[in-house]
Design an enzyme around this catalytic site. Structure first.
Site, PDB file in Angstrom:
ATOM      1  N   ASP A   1       0.866  -1.181   0.000  1.00  0.00           N
ATOM      2  CA  ASP A   1       0.000   0.000   0.000  1.00  0.00           C
ATOM      3  C   ASP A   1       0.896   1.223   0.000  1.00  0.00           C
ATOM      4  O   ASP A   1       1.924   1.246   0.691  1.00  0.00           O
ATOM      5  CB  ASP A   1      -0.903  -0.002   1.242  1.00  0.00           C
ATOM      6  CG  ASP A   1      -2.109   0.918   1.081  1.00  0.00           C
ATOM      7  OD1 ASP A   1      -1.929   2.054   0.594  1.00  0.00           O
ATOM      8  OD2 ASP A   1      -3.231   0.501   1.442  1.00  0.00           O
ATOM      9  N   ASP A   2       0.506   2.255  -0.779  1.00  0.00           N
ATOM     10  CA  ASP A   2       1.329   3.459  -0.838  1.00  0.00           C
ATOM     11  C   ASP A   2       0.945   4.476   0.229  1.00  0.00           C
ATOM     12  O   ASP A   2       1.566   5.540   0.316  1.00  0.00           O
ATOM     13  CB  ASP A   2       1.224   4.103  -2.225  1.00  0.00           C
ATOM     14  CG  ASP A   2      -0.186   4.582  -2.535  1.00  0.00           C
ATOM     15  OD1 ASP A   2      -1.139   3.850  -2.173  1.00  0.00           O
ATOM     16  OD2 ASP A   2      -0.334   5.654  -3.127  1.00  0.00           O
TER      17      ASP A   2
ATOM     18  N   ASP B   1      -3.191  -3.421  -2.090  1.00  0.00           N
ATOM     19  CA  ASP B   1      -4.068  -2.289  -2.387  1.00  0.00           C
ATOM     20  C   ASP B   1      -4.200  -2.157  -3.909  1.00  0.00           C
ATOM     21  O   ASP B   1      -3.333  -2.607  -4.667  1.00  0.00           O
ATOM     22  CB  ASP B   1      -3.472  -1.009  -1.786  1.00  0.00           C
ATOM     23  CG  ASP B   1      -4.405   0.185  -1.934  1.00  0.00           C
ATOM     24  OD1 ASP B   1      -5.635  -0.030  -1.898  1.00  0.00           O
ATOM     25  OD2 ASP B   1      -3.906   1.310  -2.094  1.00  0.00           O
TER      26      ASP B   1
ATOM     27  N   MET C   1      -5.361   1.049  -5.601  1.00  0.00           N
ATOM     28  CA  MET C   1      -5.044   2.390  -6.074  1.00  0.00           C
ATOM     29  C   MET C   1      -3.639   2.792  -5.648  1.00  0.00           C
ATOM     30  O   MET C   1      -3.424   3.290  -4.542  1.00  0.00           O
ATOM     31  CB  MET C   1      -6.069   3.388  -5.529  1.00  0.00           C
ATOM     32  CG  MET C   1      -7.516   3.025  -5.863  1.00  0.00           C
ATOM     33  SD  MET C   1      -7.787   2.839  -7.646  1.00  0.00           S
ATOM     34  CE  MET C   1      -7.574   4.540  -8.166  1.00  0.00           C
TER      35      MET C   1
ATOM     36  N   ASP D   1      19.240 -65.849 -12.463  1.00  0.00           N
ATOM     37  CA  ASP D   1      20.257 -65.257 -13.323  1.00  0.00           C
ATOM     38  C   ASP D   1      20.024 -65.732 -14.761  1.00  0.00           C
ATOM     39  O   ASP D   1      19.835 -66.931 -15.006  1.00  0.00           O
ATOM     40  CB  ASP D   1      21.657 -65.661 -12.857  1.00  0.00           C
ATOM     41  CG  ASP D   1      22.747 -64.948 -13.622  1.00  0.00           C
ATOM     42  OD1 ASP D   1      23.205 -63.896 -13.139  1.00  0.00           O
ATOM     43  OD2 ASP D   1      23.124 -65.437 -14.705  1.00  0.00           O
ATOM     44  N   ILE D   2      20.000 -64.777 -15.698  1.00  0.00           N
ATOM     45  CA  ILE D   2      19.816 -65.138 -17.109  1.00  0.00           C
ATOM     46  C   ILE D   2      21.123 -65.732 -17.633  1.00  0.00           C
ATOM     47  O   ILE D   2      22.180 -65.092 -17.559  1.00  0.00           O
ATOM     48  CB  ILE D   2      19.406 -63.903 -17.933  1.00  0.00           C
ATOM     49  CG1 ILE D   2      18.067 -63.346 -17.414  1.00  0.00           C
ATOM     50  CG2 ILE D   2      19.296 -64.253 -19.409  1.00  0.00           C
ATOM     51  CD1 ILE D   2      17.624 -62.073 -18.099  1.00  0.00           C
TER      52      ILE D   2
ATOM     53  N   ASN E   1      24.261 -59.713 -25.338  1.00  0.00           N
ATOM     54  CA  ASN E   1      24.687 -58.336 -25.612  1.00  0.00           C
ATOM     55  C   ASN E   1      25.772 -58.294 -26.688  1.00  0.00           C
ATOM     56  O   ASN E   1      25.751 -57.445 -27.582  1.00  0.00           O
ATOM     57  CB  ASN E   1      25.195 -57.676 -24.336  1.00  0.00           C
ATOM     58  CG  ASN E   1      24.065 -57.230 -23.417  1.00  0.00           C
ATOM     59  OD1 ASN E   1      22.970 -56.923 -23.869  1.00  0.00           O
ATOM     60  ND2 ASN E   1      24.335 -57.205 -22.121  1.00  0.00           N
TER      61      ASN E   1
ATOM     62  N   ASP F   1      18.266 -55.429 -23.628  1.00  0.00           N
ATOM     63  CA  ASP F   1      17.165 -54.727 -22.945  1.00  0.00           C
ATOM     64  C   ASP F   1      15.824 -55.363 -23.271  1.00  0.00           C
ATOM     65  O   ASP F   1      14.942 -55.477 -22.408  1.00  0.00           O
ATOM     66  CB  ASP F   1      17.157 -53.252 -23.348  1.00  0.00           C
ATOM     67  CG  ASP F   1      18.324 -52.473 -22.767  1.00  0.00           C
ATOM     68  OD1 ASP F   1      19.025 -53.016 -21.866  1.00  0.00           O
ATOM     69  OD2 ASP F   1      18.544 -51.323 -23.201  1.00  0.00           O
TER      70      ASP F   1
ATOM     71  N   GLU G   1      21.766 -58.794 -14.843  1.00  0.00           N
ATOM     72  CA  GLU G   1      20.810 -59.819 -15.257  1.00  0.00           C
ATOM     73  C   GLU G   1      20.369 -60.704 -14.095  1.00  0.00           C
ATOM     74  O   GLU G   1      19.805 -61.775 -14.293  1.00  0.00           O
ATOM     75  CB  GLU G   1      21.423 -60.688 -16.364  1.00  0.00           C
ATOM     76  CG  GLU G   1      22.589 -61.546 -15.936  1.00  0.00           C
ATOM     77  CD  GLU G   1      23.940 -60.845 -16.027  1.00  0.00           C
ATOM     78  OE1 GLU G   1      24.968 -61.555 -16.115  1.00  0.00           O
ATOM     79  OE2 GLU G   1      23.962 -59.597 -16.019  1.00  0.00           O
TER      80      GLU G   1
END
Length: 457
Positions: free
Chosen positions: A9-10, A53, A55, A330-331, A338, A347, A373
């Protein structure tokens, strides 16, 4: 920590009056005498709510509010315009600029403090969500600020609870210009309707016949499925005391009859915008939590989650005297996949492997990617014999059908080796169980792979 209120506010006398009122309620008060100063303070995140405010020289309050609400850094800060202007056009202009409320001087202390407390509670909740969502930015999620700034607040789903036909027909017609509106004239059914409807806003009349509208608002706040849905209350002017009570129990905003069409639409848009923004923040937090405990490639839980959750499962098994089975998978020859077909093919195999694992286990079982894996499956209330049958079924599922790689253009044979054990000794360390399963896995690989080896405790 006390909420920080910025008074803009002024006129020094106005500033001192508001500062005295707010300080008496133990708020921390900051002041600014013009719009530019207010914008600078807000951008530095130094305030929780702004009392503005209208104004003022150089830049009026409407422009200050528009700039605050269009800036991603400040749009979430509640703004209350406190001004001598009292025409409906001025009020609507302030709300259209994004103000959360528009109070006309002289403002009673009770109304002012109730509104400030309500909005600061909302701001602090939003700040907590924002803080938790910071991690989301670091892991690549999109921040919701820019979409929130661009959001018009239109296209929401609103439930209107009002048992006066003349009232709800007029309100529904106004709201239907921008939103989808459902009317519930029976307040005893309203809570069930609200819980099932996935609404963006509840509008509740506090002048219901033979039913306390505030109780309905309180119940909506206590129910999990409606706890975060904003509530806009509507009441007669003589019910201002009940409205203030509503703000204390969680009502977000209110309107006094007779309802101005433009003001109703503006307040509804404000609440719907805020709902969407906080929902986006909550989604980001939830997604970041899930990403922290989930392996991004396979969608299974990661090792961090497995280690903490396994300890809990082991403790429960020991306490209840129930067996707990654990297998390490385990794979076989994954490195050669890969090397021969590329890491993209690897993936593809890991993703499809995770799918087959999920199909082979129960909902209560825990499947995790242990690393590379290697995978771990934990099976509560499962003895070695039953776990062996599950492991063998999983082994056959993997070996029985080739895996598609390179977007289905090629298929390759894949097998797995499984080491299996159980936790049956009360107080046994989880690390010892994992080591025993790993030893069994080593034997499975040593004995020729594509097999299950069990090792009793």
């Amino acid at each position: 920590m006390s909420a920080r209120i910025l008074v803009v506010d002024d006129v020094p006398a106005n500033v001192k009056l508001l500062e005295a009122r707010l300080s008496a309620e133990y708020f921390d008060v900051m002041t600014a005498s013009n719009g530019a100063e207010a914008l600078a303070i807000s951008r530095r995140a130094e305030c929780d709510i702004i009392l503005l405010d209208v104004m003022m020289p150089d830049m009026d309050g409407f422009e200050v509010c528009r700039r605050l609400k269009s800036d991603p850094a400040t749009h979430h800060i509640p703004v209350v315009m406190v001004t001598a202007l009292d025409s409906p056009a001025d009020r609507n202009r302030g709300l259209e600029a994004g103000a959360d409320d528009f109070l006309t001087k002289p403002v009673s202390d009770v109304v002012l403090i109730a509104r400030v407390r309500s909005l600061t509670r909302l701001k602090m909740m939003t700040d907590e969500l924002r803080m938790r969502a910071i991690t989301s930015l670091e892991i690549g999620m999109q921040a919701p600020e820019r979409s929130a700034v661009a959001d018009t607040g239109k296209g929401g789903r609103i439930l209107l609870v009002d048992d006066r036909e003349s009232s709800y027909e007029r309100l529904a017609t106004i709201l239907a210009a921008e939103h989808t509106v459902d009317v519930e004239p029976n307040p005893t059914e309203a809570l069930f309707h609200a819980a099932e409807g996935n609404y963006d806003l509840l509008i509740v009349s506090l002048d219901l016949n033979n039913f306390d509208g505030l109780r309905l608002c309180s119940q909506a706040r206590s129910l999990e499925r409606t706890r975060h849905v904003p509530i806009l209350a509507i009441a007669e002017p003589e019910n201002s005391t009940r409205l203030l009570r509503g703000l204390e129990i969680g009502v977000n905003d209110y309107l006094l009859r007779p309802i101005d069409k433009t003001e109703l639409l503006a307040r509804a848009r404000t609440q719907i915008r805020r709902r969407r923004y906080t929902d986006h923040l909550r989604d980001n937090v939830q997604n970041s939590i899930e990403m922290a405990i989930t392996d991004a490639l396979t969608g299974l839980h990661n090792r961090r989650y497995m280690e903490s959750h396994l300890a809990t499962l082991a403790e429960q098994a020991a306490t209840r005297g129930k067996p707990l089975a654990l297998m390490i998978l385990d794979i076989d020859y994954f490195k050669s996949i890969n090397d021969n077909y590329g890491h993209d093919a690897g993936d593809d195999v890991l993703r499809e492997f995770a799918v087959r694992v999920r199909k082979s286990i129960r909902g209560i079982d825990l499947a995790c990617r242990y690393g590379g894996e290697e995978f771990v499956i934990v099976m509560p209330e499962t003895d070695l014999h039953v776990a062996g049958m599950v492991a063998e079924r999983l082994r056959r599922s993997i070996a029985g059908e080739p895996f598609a790689i390179h977007k289905g253009t090629k298929r390759i044979e894949v097998t797995i080796s499984i080491g299996l054990t159980t936790l049956e000794q009360k107080g046994e360390a989880v690390a010892d169980v994992l080591k025993r399963a790993d030893t069994a896995l080593y034997r499975a690989k040593h004995d020729g792979r594509n097999r299950v080896v069990s090792q009793a405790a």
